[in-house]
Design an enzyme around this catalytic site. Structure first.
Site, PDB file in Angstrom:
ATOM      1  N   LEU A  42      38.482  32.887  49.552  1.00 20.60           N
ATOM      2  CA  LEU A  42      38.406  33.562  48.264  1.00 20.60           C
ATOM      3  C   LEU A  42      38.364  32.565  47.119  1.00 20.60           C
ATOM      4  O   LEU A  42      39.074  31.568  47.118  1.00 20.60           O
ATOM      5  CB  LEU A  42      39.626  34.481  48.111  1.00 20.60           C
ATOM      6  N   CYS A  43      37.523  32.857  46.144  1.00 22.78           N
ATOM      7  CA  CYS A  43      37.441  32.048  44.929  1.00 22.78           C
ATOM      8  C   CYS A  43      38.025  32.871  43.786  1.00 22.78           C
ATOM      9  O   CYS A  43      37.356  33.740  43.232  1.00 22.78           O
ATOM     10  CB  CYS A  43      35.991  31.666  44.636  1.00 22.78           C
ATOM     11  N   ILE A  44      39.288  32.605  43.461  1.00 26.09           N
ATOM     12  CA  ILE A  44      39.959  33.323  42.377  1.00 26.09           C
ATOM     13  C   ILE A  44      40.899  32.353  41.673  1.00 26.09           C
ATOM     14  O   ILE A  44      41.617  31.587  42.323  1.00 26.09           O
ATOM     15  CB  ILE A  44      40.720  34.562  42.912  1.00 26.09           C
TER      16      ILE A  44
END
EC number: 2.3.2.23
Length: 213
Positions: free
Chosen positions: A84-86
């Protein structure tokens, strides 16, 4: 060694289950959680139950956990391997407008942020370039079919991979099934690695005697 912070968060989530996600933990390793995230209502992801794994580093909460989807996802900010890219899960070296991990973050707020991200992608920071391109076309009404179609495929697949027990859980999520723990409660570990809170009968008898007086 499991940090007291992590243990406290886990116990709190068991005592106060969420209608938005479900956690399960192997009693032999409290640093790895299996999570099911419920697709947000009134979105393309509605109805989906997406599985993910959270791994907590030894220095948690001073270092962020890692969240990886194990369900197949179609989203601009989720890599093909599920990572995940957060911004809130980035470490101190991240340059995301100052929105990085903080030890003050709680895992329930992180999970709610991930659920929110499903419906509010950031196409300017893509992890899946093809999904980002498709989302932009959907956003600007150049192609209103392709992106929703791919998302709906993942929704259906996520349900196919879920057990009947998991599906039933989200239909009947218990709310405040246990009282908030106090000094009168003791932790009792169950075989499945979860905890229940048991009340001391002696304390209860003392309380009744005081009431009689």
């Amino acid at each position: 060694m499991v940090s007291s912070f992590l243990l406290a968060e886990y116990k709190n989530l068991i005592v106060n289950p969420s209608e938005h996600f479900k956690i399960s933990v192997n009693e032999d390793n409290l640093t790895e959680w299996d999570v099911i995230l419920k697709g947000p209502p009134d979105t393309l992801y509605e109805g989906g139950l997406f599985k993910a794994k959270i791994v907590f580093p030894p220095k948690y909460p001073y270092e962020p956990p890692r969240l990886t989807f194990t369900s197949e996802m179609w989203h601009p900010n989720i890599y093909s391997d599920g990572k995940l890219c957060i911004s809130i899960l980035h470490g101190d070296n991240a340059e995301e407008q100052g929105m990085t991990w903080s030890p003050a973050q709680k895992i329930d707020t992180v999970l709610l942020s991930v659920i929110s991200l499903l419906n509010e992608p950031n196409p300017d920071s893509p992890a899946n370039v093809d999904a980002a391109k498709s989302y932009r076309k959907y956003l600007y009404k150049e192609d209103l079919e392709s992106y929703p179609m791919e998302v709906k495929k993942t929704v259906k697949k996520s349900l196919d991979e879920c057990s009947a027990e998991d599906i039933e859980y989200f239909k009947n999520v218990p709310v405040n099934v246990l009282p908030v723990p106090s000094d009168d409660y003791e932790d009792e570990e169950m075989e499945d690695g979860t905890y229940i809170l048991t009340y001391d009968d002696e304390d209860e008898e003392e309380d009744e005697e005081m009431d009689d007086e």
